[in-house]
Motif scaffolding. Structure first.
Motif, mmCIF file in Angstrom:
data_model
loop_
_atom_site.group_PDB
_atom_site.id
_atom_site.type_symbol
_atom_site.label_atom_id
_atom_site.label_comp_id
_atom_site.label_asym_id
_atom_site.label_seq_id
_atom_site.Cartn_x
_atom_site.Cartn_y
_atom_site.Cartn_z
ATOM 1 N N LYS A 6 0.829 -1.189 0.000
ATOM 2 C CA LYS A 6 0.000 0.000 0.000
ATOM 3 C C LYS A 6 0.872 1.250 0.000
ATOM 4 C CE LYS A 6 -4.345 0.232 2.513
ATOM 5 N NZ LYS A 6 -4.684 0.147 3.908
ATOM 6 N N LYS A 7 1.908 1.193 0.806
ATOM 7 C CA LYS A 7 2.779 2.355 0.935
ATOM 8 C C LYS A 7 3.633 2.524 -0.323
ATOM 9 C CE LYS A 7 5.219 5.180 3.859
ATOM 10 N NZ LYS A 7 5.573 6.058 2.792
ATOM 11 N N GLY A 8 4.230 1.454 -0.744
ATOM 12 C CA GLY A 8 5.048 1.502 -1.937
ATOM 13 C C GLY A 8 4.943 0.154 -2.608
ATOM 14 N N ASP A 9 5.201 0.134 -3.910
ATOM 15 C CA ASP A 9 5.086 -1.132 -4.598
ATOM 16 C C ASP A 9 6.246 -2.022 -4.196
ATOM 17 O OD1 ASP A 9 4.869 -3.205 -6.287
ATOM 18 O OD2 ASP A 9 4.503 -1.987 -8.065
ATOM 19 N N ILE A 10 5.898 -3.117 -3.530
ATOM 20 C CA ILE A 10 6.933 -3.999 -3.007
ATOM 21 C C ILE A 10 7.731 -4.633 -4.148
ATOM 22 C CG2 ILE A 10 5.520 -6.111 -2.829
ATOM 23 C CD1 ILE A 10 7.984 -4.807 -0.225
ATOM 24 N N GLU A 11 7.153 -4.605 -5.363
ATOM 25 C CA GLU A 11 7.855 -5.208 -6.485
ATOM 26 C C GLU A 11 8.856 -4.249 -7.117
ATOM 27 O OE1 GLU A 11 4.875 -6.741 -9.117
ATOM 28 O OE2 GLU A 11 4.626 -8.520 -7.928
ATOM 29 N N SER A 12 9.238 -3.232 -6.356
ATOM 30 C CA SER A 12 10.197 -2.309 -6.950
ATOM 31 C C SER A 12 11.240 -1.832 -5.952
ATOM 32 C CB SER A 12 9.465 -1.088 -7.475
ATOM 33 O OG SER A 12 10.383 -0.086 -7.794
ATOM 34 N N SER A 13 12.446 -1.658 -6.415
ATOM 35 C CA SER A 13 13.500 -1.048 -5.617
ATOM 36 C C SER A 13 14.510 -0.493 -6.593
ATOM 37 C CB SER A 13 14.144 -2.101 -4.725
ATOM 38 O OG SER A 13 15.252 -1.546 -4.102
ATOM 39 N N ALA A 14 14.822 0.805 -6.422
ATOM 40 C CA ALA A 14 15.591 1.466 -7.478
ATOM 41 C C ALA A 14 17.011 0.959 -7.646
ATOM 42 C CB ALA A 14 15.602 2.960 -7.237
ATOM 43 N N SER A 15 17.658 0.566 -6.577
ATOM 44 C CA SER A 15 19.085 0.284 -6.734
ATOM 45 C C SER A 15 19.393 -1.187 -6.986
ATOM 46 C CB SER A 15 19.864 0.780 -5.523
ATOM 47 O OG SER A 15 19.763 -0.133 -4.477
ATOM 48 N N ARG A 16 18.406 -2.074 -6.927
ATOM 49 C CA ARG A 16 18.716 -3.485 -7.090
ATOM 50 C C ARG A 16 18.496 -3.964 -8.520
ATOM 51 N NH1 ARG A 16 19.386 -6.781 -2.672
ATOM 52 N NH2 ARG A 16 20.145 -8.121 -4.319
ATOM 53 N N GLY A 17 19.573 -4.436 -9.107
ATOM 54 C CA GLY A 17 19.476 -5.175 -10.360
ATOM 55 C C GLY A 17 19.071 -4.409 -11.604
ATOM 56 N N ILE A 18 18.631 -3.166 -11.475
ATOM 57 C CA ILE A 18 18.169 -2.472 -12.674
ATOM 58 C C ILE A 18 19.372 -2.046 -13.505
ATOM 59 C CG2 ILE A 18 16.940 -0.461 -13.559
ATOM 60 C CD1 ILE A 18 15.207 -0.583 -11.071
ATOM 61 N N ASP A 19 19.290 -2.307 -14.809
ATOM 62 C CA ASP A 19 20.411 -1.975 -15.677
ATOM 63 C C ASP A 19 20.194 -0.594 -16.279
ATOM 64 O OD1 ASP A 19 22.787 -2.243 -17.003
ATOM 65 O OD2 ASP A 19 21.913 -3.313 -18.703
ATOM 66 N N PHE A 20 20.506 0.451 -15.509
ATOM 67 C CA PHE A 20 20.487 1.795 -16.061
ATOM 68 C C PHE A 20 21.687 1.834 -17.009
ATOM 69 C CE2 PHE A 20 18.744 2.368 -11.761
ATOM 70 C CZ PHE A 20 17.575 3.030 -12.045
ATOM 71 N N GLN A 21 21.424 2.193 -18.275
ATOM 72 C CA GLN A 21 22.537 2.071 -19.225
ATOM 73 C C GLN A 21 23.354 3.343 -19.370
ATOM 74 O OE1 GLN A 21 20.477 0.419 -22.570
ATOM 75 N NE2 GLN A 21 20.103 -1.434 -21.400
ATOM 76 N N GLY A 22 24.660 3.146 -19.515
ATOM 77 C CA GLY A 22 25.576 4.260 -19.781
ATOM 78 C C GLY A 22 25.642 5.299 -18.683
ATOM 79 N N VAL A 23 25.509 4.876 -17.421
ATOM 80 C CA VAL A 23 25.571 5.837 -16.316
ATOM 81 C C VAL A 23 27.033 6.164 -16.013
ATOM 82 C CG1 VAL A 23 25.036 6.228 -13.879
ATOM 83 C CG2 VAL A 23 23.440 4.957 -15.316
ATOM 84 N N ASN A 24 27.360 7.457 -16.066
ATOM 85 C CA ASN A 24 28.735 7.853 -15.785
ATOM 86 C C ASN A 24 28.961 8.120 -14.300
ATOM 87 O OD1 ASN A 24 27.706 9.131 -18.472
ATOM 88 N ND2 ASN A 24 29.859 8.659 -18.775
ATOM 89 N N ASN A 25 27.924 8.647 -13.650
ATOM 90 C CA ASN A 25 28.124 9.028 -12.242
ATOM 91 C C ASN A 25 26.981 8.570 -11.354
ATOM 92 O OD1 ASN A 25 30.167 11.086 -13.240
ATOM 93 N ND2 ASN A 25 28.276 11.876 -14.125
ATOM 94 N N VAL A 26 27.354 8.092 -10.182
ATOM 95 C CA VAL A 26 26.372 7.888 -9.122
ATOM 96 C C VAL A 26 26.680 8.951 -8.084
ATOM 97 C CG1 VAL A 26 25.835 6.408 -7.145
ATOM 98 C CG2 VAL A 26 25.868 5.446 -9.438
ATOM 99 N N ILE A 27 25.662 9.750 -7.733
ATOM 100 C CA ILE A 27 25.885 10.790 -6.722
ATOM 101 C C ILE A 27 25.056 10.439 -5.492
ATOM 102 C CG2 ILE A 27 25.682 13.263 -6.203
ATOM 103 C CD1 ILE A 27 25.723 13.687 -9.280
ATOM 104 N N ASN A 28 25.724 10.221 -4.388
ATOM 105 C CA ASN A 28 25.001 9.960 -3.144
ATOM 106 C C ASN A 28 24.729 11.289 -2.469
ATOM 107 O OD1 ASN A 28 24.902 7.092 -3.178
ATOM 108 N ND2 ASN A 28 27.072 7.036 -2.635
ATOM 109 N N PHE A 29 23.607 11.913 -2.823
ATOM 110 C CA PHE A 29 23.228 13.179 -2.180
ATOM 111 C C PHE A 29 23.018 12.910 -0.690
ATOM 112 C CE2 PHE A 29 20.193 16.578 -1.099
ATOM 113 C CZ PHE A 29 20.840 17.674 -1.623
ATOM 114 N N ASP A 30 22.369 11.793 -0.400
ATOM 115 C CA ASP A 30 22.310 11.291 0.978
ATOM 116 C C ASP A 30 23.201 10.063 1.022
ATOM 117 O OD1 ASP A 30 20.395 13.138 1.739
ATOM 118 O OD2 ASP A 30 18.748 11.851 1.116
ATOM 119 N N PHE A 31 24.026 9.969 2.013
ATOM 120 C CA PHE A 31 24.919 8.812 2.087
ATOM 121 C C PHE A 31 24.092 7.557 2.356
ATOM 122 C CE2 PHE A 31 28.437 6.155 3.378
ATOM 123 C CZ PHE A 31 29.435 6.607 2.531
#
Ligand SMILES: Nc1ncnc2c1ncn2[C@@H]1O[C@H](COP(=O)(O)OP(=O)(O)OP(=O)(O)O)[C@@H](O)[C@H]1O
Length: 611
Positions: free
Chosen positions: A339-364
């Protein structure tokens, strides 16, 4: 198995069909990754295998290539078409991604290998049943979706001919609440089949799953670090307190000190929108990705980003943050949390974002595992990348924990580097969590690290794996006033209104609700003429960086900062108002009502229909 004992085989030595080799060549892959050259021969022999390799190491192709080869072999003697392989993944995005990779690798096989993804491409049960009725060779699904069809009867889907079961991101399946579904599902499979578990980590869940469906399994645990080499992926940090972060971020982007495609990670969904509203005031076009967005929008967003419509994505991986590693309670509640969030999703696991040059941890990130998963979104395959983390004093212990992990990964000295360094640098409670008060010991630890990192940054840096980003805070002083105003303007109300606007757009675009609105025109009118949401006014002068706020050192290189984001309005050929509106609409991730990658909706047609 040691990687050194293993001779690295080339693709043509892996006994793969010429058609598959052709598809591999078309993808531009010159040689298999270590996990591919190790796993493929074992899987072709028919062994049950647990494939464990670090994130971004090419695990999808490691199971997909032998799967396609097996299907091509069995098609030589097959008398009837049947579902012979089942690929399970924990999220819709991952299902869709697996389908894409399998389809790419089977591209040259014509229609010989048929694939159906019943979780990622549609929510419509009739469409799913239709896809299953074709008896595709490979079915890709989340455990719950395929179970529902399997329990509906053999005339919907018959899993008795399954020869291969693949469980991708196996460590997440139980953590996402699919344990019971999985146990019920394997009862529909035949007594003998080949099983493959694929995961970046071997958790207790993976071990239990192995007990449920693998026989005489080989566990491939390559001796390789969890992250790619420091030559391929650089790690940097900027010491930044909460007040400094916005000015630094906008300065880095506006001065093009960060170039190429970037993912900015934050620690919760509201913050995604806050950072988006903040950057948009500077004319920086970004999109957001989080688990509370509907699945089709998430999928569309990823595909827009991968196609290059956006250069920057702001993502939150809050599932990882709730309880890193998961707990029984979370598992039991996993589904009810949807209900709160779709349990079938998580941004950082396994998704193949293509051609990403930088990951910026705005929050550590809140722990080392989360850092590794975020970092794994860049430097994938053979590409290079960088991770830049904003670290506040309170977050120093987490930074230190990551530092120690990198040292262990790359076999460097793990002992504290300074005389007064803390004896044990275990991560403290997530300092970003709401209402966290640090214990006495943690406060002491923070103070010690502050002395080392803040007061003696040069000494600290000489030995560090996470290098200090050479950046003087004074140089962004000129950005600070603008940044603070804009950051303040992105209030909770503005965030709330933005999210509300998104929901409204989603409802108005929903195919499912079309019928309802046709019968209830007043509801449609009410929704359309609901009080306008208060959005933040864009101030065009903020898009431009005047000469007087450019840091001296950068004046020559950053005279004309390149507009950030594909959609930047700076100096583009003029276009008619209609065309501009069409382009805006078709690039908007919220303008999808079904998963139709690449298929742009006809804006004018849609307008006519809703009139
Ligand atoms: N042999 C290869 N040569 C070059 N690039 C490759 C090769 N194999 C895979 N890739 C690329 O590497 C990237 C990562 O692959 P993949 O998504 O399969 O990794 P993964 O190990 O499953 O990662 P994760 O654990 O994050 O899901 C993809 O973009 C893929 O196209």
């Amino acid at each position: 198995m040691s990687s050194t004992q293993q001779k690295t085989l080339q693709f043509h030595e892996l006994e793969l069909d010429q058609r598959i080799l052709k598809a591999i060549a078309a993808l531009g892959w010159s040689q298999p990754t270590l996990i591919q050259s190790t796993a493929i021969p074992l899987l072709l022999e028919g062994k049950d295998v647990v494939v464990r390799a670090r994130t971004g190491s090419g695990k999808t192709a490691a199971y997909a290539l032998p799967l396609i080869q097996k299907i091509l072999n069995s098609k030589l003697n097959a008398s009837e078409q049947c579902v012979s392989a089942l690929v399970l993944a924990p999220t819709k995005e991952l299902c869709r991604q697996s389908r894409q990779v399998i389809e790419q690798l089977a591209e040259s096989c014509g229609k010989v290998v048929r694939v159906a993804d019943i979780a990622g491409s549609t929510n419509d049960v009739a469409t799913q049943r239709h896809a299953l009725a074709e008896r595709p060779d490979i079915v890709i699904s989340t455990p719950a979706k395929i179970l529902a069809h399997a329990e509906a009867g053999k005339n919907v889907v018959d899993l008795r001919h399954i020869e291969t079961l693949v469980v991708d991101e196996a460590d997440l399946i139980f953590a996402f609440g699919y344990e019971q579904d999985f146990k019920r599902l394997i009862k529909h499979l035949p007594a003998i089949y080949q099983a493959v578990l694929v995961s970046a980590t071997i958790s207790d869940d993976v071990v239990r799953m192995k007990g449920l469906c693998l026989h005489d399994a080989i566990t491939l645990k390559l001796e390789e670090p969890d992250l790619v080499s420091l030559e391929q992926l650089t790690h940097q940090r900027i010491l930044a307190e909460e007040n400094d972060k916005p000015a630094i971020l906008v300065a880095l982007l506006k001065l093009t000190l960060i170039q190429g495609k970037s993912i900015i990670f934050v620690n919760n969904v509201d913050r995604c929108y806050k950072v988006r509203l903040f950057l948009e005031q500077f004319g920086i076009r970004v999109c957001v990705l989080n688990s509370e967005l509907p699945a089709n929008i998430r999928i569309h967003t990823i595909s827009q980003f991968n196609r290059g419509s956006y250069d920057i994505i702001i993502a939150s991986d809050e599932h990882m943050l709730e309880k890193p590693g998961g707990s029984n309670k979370r598992k039991a509640n996993a589904k009810s949390k949807s209900k709160k969030g779709d349990i079938e999703s998580s941004a950082s696991r396994g998704i193949d974002f293509q051609g990403v040059n930088n990951v910026i941890n705005f929050d550590f990130p809140c722990d080392v595992t989360s850092y590794i998963h975020r970092a794994g979104r860049t430097a994938r395959g053979n590409n290079k990348g960088s991770v830049l983390s904003f670290v506040s004093v309170k977050e120093l212990p987490l930074n230190e924990a990551v530092e120690q992990k990198l040292r262990r990964c790359f076999a460097r000295e793990t002992l504290p580097k300074w005389d007064d360094a803390p004896a044990k640098s275990k991560p403290i409670a997530n300092p970003n969590a709401e209402e966290t008060t640090l214990s006495k010991a943690d406060t002491k630890l923070v103070e010690q690290l502050r002395r080392n990192y803040v007061e003696r940054p040069k000494k600290a840096d000489s030995n560090d794996m996470i290098k200090l980003y050479q950046f003087k805070l004074e140089e962004v002083e000129a950005f600070r006033y603008r940044a603070q105003d804009c950051w303040r303007a992105a209030t909770r109300v503005a965030v709330h209104d933005t999210r509300l606007k998104e929901i409204k757009t989603e409802i108005l675009n929903s195919e499912k609700l079309k019928g309802f609105f046709e019968e209830n025109k007043r509801d449609l009118q009410a929704l359309r003429h609901d009080k306008p949401t208060r959005t933040i006014k864009q101030q065009s002068h903020l898009s431009h960086v005047p000469d007087y706020i450019l840091p001296k050192a950068l004046k020559r290189v950053a005279v004309n900062p390149r507009p950030t984001g594909a959609g930047s309005s700076a100096k583009q050929p003029r276009m008619s108002a209609g065309k501009a509106a069409f382009q805006r609409q078709s690039n908007d991730p919220l303008m999808v009502s079904e998963v139709d990658y690449g298929k742009r909706r006809n804006f004018t047609q849609r307008k006519k229909k809703t009139k």
